[in-house]
Every structure is written in structure tokens, then in C-alpha cells.
Scaffold this motif. Structure first.
Motif, short mmCIF file in Angstrom:
data_model
loop_
_atom_site.label_atom_id
_atom_site.label_comp_id
_atom_site.label_asym_id
_atom_site.label_seq_id
_atom_site.Cartn_x
_atom_site.Cartn_y
_atom_site.Cartn_z
N HIS A 97 -20.20 5.01 0.79
CA HIS A 97 -21.41 5.53 1.43
C HIS A 97 -21.54 5.04 2.87
N GLU A 98 -21.16 3.76 3.08
CA GLU A 98 -21.33 3.16 4.40
C GLU A 98 -20.12 3.38 5.31
N GLY A 99 -19.10 4.12 4.84
CA GLY A 99 -17.91 4.32 5.64
C GLY A 99 -17.00 3.11 5.59
N GLY A 100 -16.10 2.99 6.57
CA GLY A 100 -15.18 1.85 6.62
C GLY A 100 -13.75 2.28 6.43
N GLU A 101 -12.90 1.35 5.99
CA GLU A 101 -11.47 1.62 5.85
C GLU A 101 -11.22 2.55 4.67
N VAL A 102 -10.45 3.60 4.90
CA VAL A 102 -10.14 4.58 3.85
C VAL A 102 -8.69 5.03 4.00
N GLY A 103 -8.24 5.85 3.04
CA GLY A 103 -6.93 6.50 3.15
C GLY A 103 -5.79 5.80 2.47
N ARG A 104 -6.06 4.66 1.83
CA ARG A 104 -4.95 3.93 1.21
C ARG A 104 -4.27 4.74 0.12
N GLU A 105 -5.06 5.59 -0.58
CA GLU A 105 -4.47 6.38 -1.65
C GLU A 105 -3.44 7.38 -1.12
N LEU A 106 -3.48 7.64 0.20
CA LEU A 106 -2.51 8.54 0.82
C LEU A 106 -1.48 7.78 1.65
N GLY A 107 -1.52 6.45 1.58
CA GLY A 107 -0.60 5.66 2.38
C GLY A 107 -0.98 5.62 3.84
#
Length: 510
Positions: A271-281
């Protein structure tokens, strides 16, 4: 129940079946399987069938406030139309519960609403199965499909004078259940067409949600799309890690992207955003856009920034995972140059994802891991931990492997299929995750055990039979031991031990 059914007579029949069910009777012909299973779940949840109506868990004011914030509120015109069609003539109420079974909205004729309140069909009541027993709202949420519950099919005696028809409503972006729509009334109002009306209304609500989602996406593009070209964050600031590359909805769906690898993807975004995308490398930053509670309806979403990247999951150059799953409860995974020992639960999840390459949603995964009372939120938490242990290996919506996985289970299956039985047995240290009770794992474990055993018995080699009897899966196999004794002649030094083993296996004292 069809239109010609005598409602009162059928209600009496069901009450007798309900009494027998509470006394422990099973497989009653009067009781539908979906109801019988729900009664069992209700009993395991220790719901008291004589304990009164559903509990009130929040105030009516708080329920009304939640309704104002609920995405289902866009459906209120449809609910009013449904009520106008059946409410006054049918003496029924229309209501909506959230995904936890808490009632947020209800309306109907004043007299019917008063009767409904007497059994806590009111805002703030909790109608999940584990709170109120078998009922249309809670059982539709638990079973994942629409159904009608008539009279004594309800687990709680307090609701036996009512009939209810309910259908789940799913989020068009995530596919997850976000609530349930219900049409309820006293027994005289029961009609088989009620369920069809509710199902049609639920589909109309989902269509409205899709329209609302498309409108929010269009507003996001119009208001924030320029930032993909401008390379600035909110307030005109730049980012050190690179320019903005994508625009996503509040549900994580990428609606605009300068990066072809992200187009059409869905990211798990807090909800607050932040670091994402690890599931896609990928290493990305999600910046929240707008105020989700803004009175002017400012569309919520995320601007996605590139903060450096690794190889795309499953893409060229990505190293496959290697997993050891046989003869152990805690899998060992070789991930590039490192070795990762997984917990039992994470080992189950990895195995389930390998067995279901098309992917598993959170609800199905929770059912596999925890049984009928499993909660999707618990499964998501475990997935989050596993994804941290194996970065870039697992994608979401649905959860699925994005890196190639080689494992000893599939290798043994391939060797068996090629007729290389000796090699298959040599690479088979024991059953697949022997302590797991997840249905897909149990099925795969039994299939592999049975396939290997049948191949060994059919081939008939004494060496293979002896090796099978030394394996944890075959150590108590009477038929294999008999076959080994039959194949060893009197001069073979292994025959006395094989005979002794057979006598022990056949001994009644075992």
C-alpha cells in the motif's frame, strides 16, 4: 429445491436430517454434499448450533463507514434494482458481506428488516462459516461458488426459518473474492430462481468493477502518463537509479510501460509503495500516486522507477534452480552458486508450484497447505518469505515458477518413462516430502511410489527387488519380498535373509 417442492414438508425433512447430523450421522441422502461438508467444517470450528445467531463484531456505524470505502459500493444501484425486483413482492432483504463475512450493507422492507435483525442479519454481524456455521454467505465464501441454503441446511437452529441465496464477487484485477451478495427471506419466500437472480447481479457488479477499473486506469494515464517521458517523480524530483519506466494501478497491474518486459505484468505492491519486482528478477521502486482517501476521487496508483536490475526471471542467462525433494521433508535448493535449505512449509510450496506449472492462486494454495480453514493471507505471507529466500524465482497472480526448476522427482519420473528402472531406483532415496499432507504432493508421492514399484515387480530382477526392499518406500512390501524369494535359488546367499524377512512381514505380531 424446485418450484413444486412443498417448502414446509422439505423443511421438516431437513430438520430431522440436521438432528441426525448433529448426532454423528453421515451420508444422509437428504443432505447435499456441499451442505454436509459445510456442517463438518462448522463442527470442527466449534460453532454451537444452538448458540443463537451470528455474532456482532463491529458497530453498525463502523460497518457503514467500511461500506463507504468498499470497492463494492459502486454496485449500490444494482442492489437497489435487485431489491426493487424482488424485495417488496418477495419479502426479502438484499445484503452484502466483505471477504471476511462481515455484513456491510443491507436493505429491504421495514417489516422484513425487523425480522432479519432478530437473527442478526444486520450491519456489523459476522457470517463466515467459522463464526455462524453453514449459511449462504459464509459457505459461498468458503466453497468459492454460489449456492442456496434452505431452512435446516443452516447449521445454526436460529436460522432454520430462513432461506438464503448468495454469490461471491471477485476483483476483476486480482481474481480474488472481495465480498458476497445475498438475497434472504423467510421460508415462504424460497424460490429456485432466487439463486439465478443473485448470480446475475454478482456478474453485473463484477462488470461495474471492470468499468470502474478501466476508468481509473484511464485517469491515471491522463494525469501521470507524462512522467514516463519526463523522468521525474512527484513534485518534479528525479531519481538516482534511472527514469520512470511504468505506470501501475493500485492492484499492481501495469497499464503503461516503456519496458516491454513489464507490459501486461502485475507486480505485488505494498500500500505504501517501496521496493518491488523481485518476483520478476527486477529491482524497482513503486511511488504511490494521489491520496487514496481524497474526497475528489483522485485515482490511486503507482509510478514505477528502475533502481538497477538483474537478469529477467526465466530469461536468457538465468540459471535454473536445482531442488532435492525425495526422501526428505526439508528441500535443498541449489540457486546459482549457493545452496538454500528450505523449511518444511517452503519445501511444500516449492513442490506445489513445480506440480502446478500453470500457477496457483492464494486461495487454492491455502487450501493445499492448511486444508479447509486455510486463509489466503497466511499463504501469501509464506510466499513472501519464500520469494525472499529465492529472489526472482516466483511470480504472482497466480503464484508460479519463473525460473526453470530441475528436481529429483521429475528426473526419476523421466527415467521410469524411458524404461531405465535401475537408474530410477538408484536416484530414489525415498518418498517425495514424506511428511507433507498437501493433496497435490500426496498424489504425486503416491504416483511415483506406485510407478516405481510396479516397474520393479514387472521387470522381476532379483537385484532390483532387493534394492527396493532396502528403500524406505519398499521396506514393508510383502509382494516384493515374495517375488524376491521366488527368484533366489537355494544356492543364493541372499535367500535365507529374504525368507526371514518374509516371515517377519507376515507375522501377526507385527
Amino acid at each position: 429445491m424446485d418450484a413444486g417442492t412443498d417448502r414446509r414438508q422439505w423443511a421438516r425433512t431437513l430438520r430431522r436430517a440436521h438432528e441426525r447430523g448433529l448426532a454423528g450421522a453421515t451420508a444422509q441422502p437428504e443432505v447435499r454434499e456441499v451442505i454436509d461438508q459445510s456442517w463438518r467444517r462448522s463442527a470442527r470450528a466449534q460453532v454451537d448450533p444452538l448458540g443463537g445467531p451470528a455474532p456482532l463484531v463491529i458497530s453498525a456505524a463502523e460497518a457503514a463507514a467500511r461500506w463507504e470505502r468498499s470497492p463494492l459500493r459502486v454496485a449500490e444501484p444494482i442492489l437497489r434494482e435487485l431489491l426493487a425486483d424482488v424485495g417488496a413482492a418477495g419479502q426479502q432483504v438484499v445484503l452484502v458481506c466483505d471477504a471476511d463475512g462481515t455484513m456491510l450493507w443491507i436493505d429491504g422492507e421495514p417489516g422484513v428488516l425487523e425480522e432479519a435483525t432478530s437473527i442478526h442479519l444486520e450491519r456489523g454481524s459476522r457470517w463466515s462459516e467459522d463464526s455462524a456455521g453453514t449459511n449462504a454467505m459464509g459457505t459461498a465464501l468458503a466453497a468459492g461458488h454460489s449456492l442456496q441454503v434452505f431452512s435446516a441446511e443452516h447449521f445454526a437452529v436460529a436460522v432454520h426459518e430462513w432461506t438464503c441465496s448468495a454469490a461471491p464477487v471477485r476483483d476483476p484485477e486480482t481474481g480474488e473474492t472481495i465480498g458476497v451478495l445475498d438475497l434472504s427471506g423467510e421460508l415462504a419466500t424460497a424460490h429456485p430462481h432466487s439463486l439465478a437472480l443473485v448470480e446475475a447481479a454478482a456478474r453485473m457488479i463484477e462488470a461495474e468493477l471492470r468499468v470502474a477499473s478501466a476508468e481509473r486506469a484511464a485517469a491515471l494515464r491522463e494525469r501521470y502518463g507524462e512522467r514516463l517521458r519526463g523522468g521525474t517523480g512527484a513534485g518534479g524530483r528525479g531519481t538516482a537509479g534511472g527514469g520512470a519506466i511504468a505506470l501501475g494501478t493500485s492492484g499492481g497491474r501495469i497499464i503503461e510501460s516503456a519496458d516491454p518486459e513489464l507490459r501486461g505484468r502485475r507486480l505485488e505492491i505494498p500500500h505504501e509503495g517501496g521496493e518491488v519486482g523481485r518476483e520478476l528478477g527486477l529491482s524497482l521502486i513503486a511511488e504511490p500516486l494521489g491520496d487514496r482517501a481524497a474526497p475528489d476521487g483522485d485515482p490511486s496508483g503507482f509510478l514505477i522507477w528502475k533502481a538497477g536490475r538483474s537478469l529477467p526471471a526465466g530469461g536468457a542467462g538465468a540459471e535454473p534452480l536445482r531442488a532435492s525433494l525425495l526422501g526428505r521433508d526439508e528441500a535443498l535448493v541449489a540457486d546459482g552458486g549457493r545452496s538454500v535449505a528450505l523449511s518444511r512449509r517452503h519445501s511444500e510450496i516449492l513442490c506445489l508450484l513445480a506440480l502446478a506449472p500453470e500457477g496457483l492462486g492464494a486461495e487454492r494454495l491455502a487450501l493445499q497447505l492448511y486444508g479447509e480453514f486455510g486463509k489466503p493471507v497466511t499463504a501469501r505471507a509464506e510466499l513472501s518469505r519464500l520469494r525472499r529466500a529465492l529472489p526472482g524465482a516466483i511470480a504472482a497472480n497466480p503464484y508460479r515458477l519463473t525460473l526453470e526448476l530441475s528436481d529429483d522427482r521429475s528426473e526419476v519420473e523421466e527415467l521410469l518413462a524411458a524404461g531405465r528402472i535401475g537408474e530410477a531406483l538408484a536416484r530414489y532415496p525415498g518418498p517425495l516430502l514424506p511428511g507433507s499432507e498437501a493433496p497435490l504432493v500426496v498424489e504425486a508421492r503416491q504416483r511415483l511410489d506406485d510407478g516405481l514399484r510396479e516397474a520393479i515387480l514387472a521387470f522381476g530382477s532379483a537385484d532390483l527387488l532387493a534394492a527396493w526392499l532396502r528403500n524406505p518406500s519398499g521396506e514393508d512390501d510383502v509382494e516384493a519380498c515374495r517375488a524376491l524369494v521366488a527368484r533366489l535359488d537355494g544356492t543364493d546367499p541372499r535367500r535365507p535373509a529374504a525368507l526371514s524377512r518374509l516371515r517377519r512381514l507376515l507375522s501377526p505380531q507385527r
